[in-house]
Design a protein around this motif. Structure first.
Motif, PDB file in Angstrom:
ATOM      1  N   GLY A  62       0.791  -1.224   0.000  1.00 46.23           N
ATOM      2  CA  GLY A  62       0.000   0.000   0.000  1.00 46.23           C
ATOM      3  C   GLY A  62       0.822   1.271   0.000  1.00 46.23           C
ATOM      4  N   GLU A  63       2.139   1.157  -0.030  1.00 44.83           N
ATOM      5  CA  GLU A  63       3.000   2.325  -0.053  1.00 44.83           C
ATOM      6  C   GLU A  63       3.578   2.507  -1.454  1.00 44.83           C
ATOM      7  OE1 GLU A  63       5.766   1.122   3.007  1.00 44.83           O
ATOM      8  OE2 GLU A  63       4.797   2.449   4.422  1.00 44.83           O
ATOM      9  N   THR A  64       3.998   3.729  -1.741  1.00 42.21           N
ATOM     10  CA  THR A  64       4.668   4.002  -3.005  1.00 42.21           C
ATOM     11  C   THR A  64       6.038   4.590  -2.699  1.00 42.21           C
ATOM     12  OG1 THR A  64       3.901   6.287  -3.202  1.00 42.21           O
ATOM     13  CG2 THR A  64       2.445   4.559  -4.075  1.00 42.21           C
ATOM     14  N   VAL A  65       6.827   4.772  -3.727  1.00 43.24           N
ATOM     15  CA  VAL A  65       8.144   5.358  -3.548  1.00 43.24           C
ATOM     16  C   VAL A  65       8.022   6.789  -3.038  1.00 43.24           C
ATOM     17  CG1 VAL A  65      10.245   6.043  -4.758  1.00 43.24           C
ATOM     18  CG2 VAL A  65       9.201   3.846  -5.211  1.00 43.24           C
ATOM     19  N   ALA A  66       6.922   7.458  -3.349  1.00 46.89           N
ATOM     20  CA  ALA A  66       6.703   8.817  -2.851  1.00 46.89           C
ATOM     21  C   ALA A  66       6.775   8.853  -1.321  1.00 46.89           C
ATOM     22  CB  ALA A  66       5.358   9.346  -3.333  1.00 46.89           C
ATOM     23  N   ASP A  67       6.459   7.715  -0.688  1.00 49.23           N
ATOM     24  CA  ASP A  67       6.552   7.642   0.766  1.00 49.23           C
ATOM     25  C   ASP A  67       8.006   7.627   1.246  1.00 49.23           C
ATOM     26  OD1 ASP A  67       3.718   7.440   1.176  1.00 49.23           O
ATOM     27  OD2 ASP A  67       3.849   5.356   0.491  1.00 49.23           O
ATOM     28  N   TYR A  68       8.952   7.451   0.311  1.00 45.77           N
ATOM     29  CA  TYR A  68      10.357   7.335   0.681  1.00 45.77           C
ATOM     30  C   TYR A  68      11.247   8.351  -0.022  1.00 45.77           C
ATOM     31  CZ  TYR A  68       8.769   3.090   2.837  1.00 45.77           C
ATOM     32  OH  TYR A  68       8.103   2.202   3.624  1.00 45.77           O
ATOM     33  N   ILE A  69      10.666   9.376  -0.597  1.00 41.21           N
ATOM     34  CA  ILE A  69      11.486  10.419  -1.222  1.00 41.21           C
ATOM     35  C   ILE A  69      12.229  11.187  -0.141  1.00 41.21           C
ATOM     36  CG2 ILE A  69      11.342  12.651  -2.405  1.00 41.21           C
ATOM     37  CD1 ILE A  69       9.352  11.375  -4.312  1.00 41.21           C
ATOM     38  N   TRP A  70      11.560  11.455   0.960  1.00 39.84           N
ATOM     39  CA  TRP A  70      12.173  12.194   2.053  1.00 39.84           C
ATOM     40  C   TRP A  70      12.645  11.224   3.124  1.00 39.84           C
ATOM     41  CZ3 TRP A  70      13.352  16.648   0.267  1.00 39.84           C
ATOM     42  CH2 TRP A  70      12.533  17.256  -0.683  1.00 39.84           C
ATOM     43  N   TRP A  71      13.639  11.608   3.864  1.00 37.07           N
ATOM     44  CA  TRP A  71      14.298  10.774   4.857  1.00 37.07           C
ATOM     45  C   TRP A  71      13.293  10.120   5.799  1.00 37.07           C
ATOM     46  CZ3 TRP A  71      18.802   8.597   5.884  1.00 37.07           C
ATOM     47  CH2 TRP A  71      19.030   8.115   7.165  1.00 37.07           C
ATOM     48  N   THR A  72      13.413   8.782   5.934  1.00 40.21           N
ATOM     49  CA  THR A  72      12.580   8.035   6.884  1.00 40.21           C
ATOM     50  C   THR A  72      13.425   7.062   7.693  1.00 40.21           C
ATOM     51  OG1 THR A  72      12.101   6.324   5.246  1.00 40.21           O
ATOM     52  CG2 THR A  72      10.518   8.147   5.424  1.00 40.21           C
ATOM     53  N   GLY A  73      14.740   7.163   7.585  1.00 37.34           N
ATOM     54  CA  GLY A  73      15.635   6.207   8.230  1.00 37.34           C
ATOM     55  C   GLY A  73      15.855   6.461   9.704  1.00 37.34           C
ATOM     56  N   LYS A  74      16.890   5.812  10.205  1.00 37.20           N
ATOM     57  CA  LYS A  74      17.256   5.943  11.618  1.00 37.20           C
ATOM     58  C   LYS A  74      17.903   7.298  11.849  1.00 37.20           C
ATOM     59  CE  LYS A  74      18.004   1.017  12.208  1.00 37.20           C
ATOM     60  NZ  LYS A  74      18.983  -0.031  12.459  1.00 37.20           N
ATOM     61  N   GLY A  75      17.841   7.734  13.070  1.00 40.67           N
ATOM     62  CA  GLY A  75      18.433   9.022  13.416  1.00 40.67           C
ATOM     63  C   GLY A  75      17.392  10.116  13.374  1.00 40.67           C
ATOM     64  N   PRO A  76      17.745  11.268  13.906  1.00 41.00           N
ATOM     65  CA  PRO A  76      16.778  12.368  13.947  1.00 41.00           C
ATOM     66  C   PRO A  76      16.372  12.822  12.543  1.00 41.00           C
ATOM     67  CG  PRO A  76      18.935  13.080  14.759  1.00 41.00           C
ATOM     68  CD  PRO A  76      19.032  11.625  14.485  1.00 41.00           C
ATOM     69  N   THR A  77      15.108  13.132  12.403  1.00 43.11           N
ATOM     70  CA  THR A  77      14.606  13.627  11.122  1.00 43.11           C
ATOM     71  C   THR A  77      15.088  15.054  10.915  1.00 43.11           C
ATOM     72  OG1 THR A  77      12.652  12.239  11.328  1.00 43.11           O
ATOM     73  CG2 THR A  77      12.503  14.088   9.803  1.00 43.11           C
ATOM     74  N   PRO A  78      15.625  15.357   9.755  1.00 44.37           N
ATOM     75  CA  PRO A  78      16.071  16.731   9.502  1.00 44.37           C
ATOM     76  C   PRO A  78      14.893  17.697   9.573  1.00 44.37           C
ATOM     77  CG  PRO A  78      16.815  15.242   7.761  1.00 44.37           C
ATOM     78  CD  PRO A  78      15.867  14.480   8.611  1.00 44.37           C
ATOM     79  N   THR A  79      15.125  18.856  10.140  1.00 41.48           N
ATOM     80  CA  THR A  79      14.046  19.849  10.232  1.00 41.48           C
ATOM     81  C   THR A  79      13.795  20.510   8.881  1.00 41.48           C
ATOM     82  OG1 THR A  79      15.644  21.518  10.917  1.00 41.48           O
ATOM     83  CG2 THR A  79      14.460  20.344  12.655  1.00 41.48           C
ATOM     84  N   ASP A  80      14.811  20.561   8.038  1.00 40.72           N
ATOM     85  CA  ASP A  80      14.679  21.172   6.719  1.00 40.72           C
ATOM     86  C   ASP A  80      15.002  20.116   5.668  1.00 40.72           C
ATOM     87  OD1 ASP A  80      14.279  23.091   4.783  1.00 40.72           O
ATOM     88  OD2 ASP A  80      16.253  24.025   5.029  1.00 40.72           O
TER      89      ASP A  80
END
Length: 188
Positions: A62-80
């Motif tokens: 049910g997911e697409t690559v659009a769900d992974y264009i922006w960082w979703t990995g380990k570590g703090p999420t970038p604010t920008d």
């Protein structure tokens, strides 16, 4: 016009900000598998088109690559989270910037499109076609060498060369020819 730099943060596998400046002559990007070489080219395509064509049909659970264009990995999420790409034309620098929730300046994108493409002869989506014909990805090369049917190999090669709108050009040519014949016939 030349690619001047890519600056990105929170895009795909790049959590931290990174900037790559390109030389006036050429730049070699080298590294082992999985370190983000392809993501550099993805960033250019994403900045210009807002999508990544190599993943057009990719879906899972049910997911697409659009769900992974922006960082979703380990570590703090970038604010920008952003992709900023610069093109140099002589002394002029044209920037295209996309953020997670924003679109690029449409006037700047149009200016860049006009400088990269002849709008009188451009296809429907000129920047998308430019991306697909300027960067020949390894998956396209591998696809040509695998056991594809002739029609599939032809379609892959046609898309790689940017001739994927040939049918539209043929139809347009036929309409122009018909109109010219009609005008010539009406003058007699």
């Amino acid at each position: 016009m030349k690619l001047a730099y890519i600056d990105l943060c929170g895009f795909r596998g790049y959590r931290k900000p990174i900037r790559i400046d390109f030389a006036d002559g050429f730049t070699i990007i080298d590294g082992r598998n999985g370190v983000g070489k392809s993501t550099i080219f993805d960033a250019v395509e994403f900045a210009l088109t807002g999508s990544l064509s190599k993943y057009n049909d990719a879906k899972a659970s049910g997911e697409t690559v659009a769900d992974y264009i922006w960082w979703t990995g380990k570590g703090p999420t970038p604010t920008d989270r952003y992709v900023d790409v610069g093109f140099r034309d002589g002394d002029e620098l044209i920037r295209v910037r996309r953020t997670q929730f924003g679109k690029p300046d449409s006037a700047m994108l149009l200016q860049l499109t006009k400088q990269l493409c002849d709008l009188d002869f451009a296809p429907e989506e000129p920047l998308a076609q430019l991306c697909s014909t300027s960067v020949i990805r390894d998956e396209h090369i591998a696809g040509l060498s695998l056991d594809l049917k002739e029609t599939e190999r032809y379609a892959l090669l046609r898309d790689g060369l940017g001739a994927n709108d040939a049918d539209a050009w043929i139809a347009r040519g036929l309409r122009l020819t018909t109109a010219a014949k009609q005008r010539s016939h009406n003058r007699k």
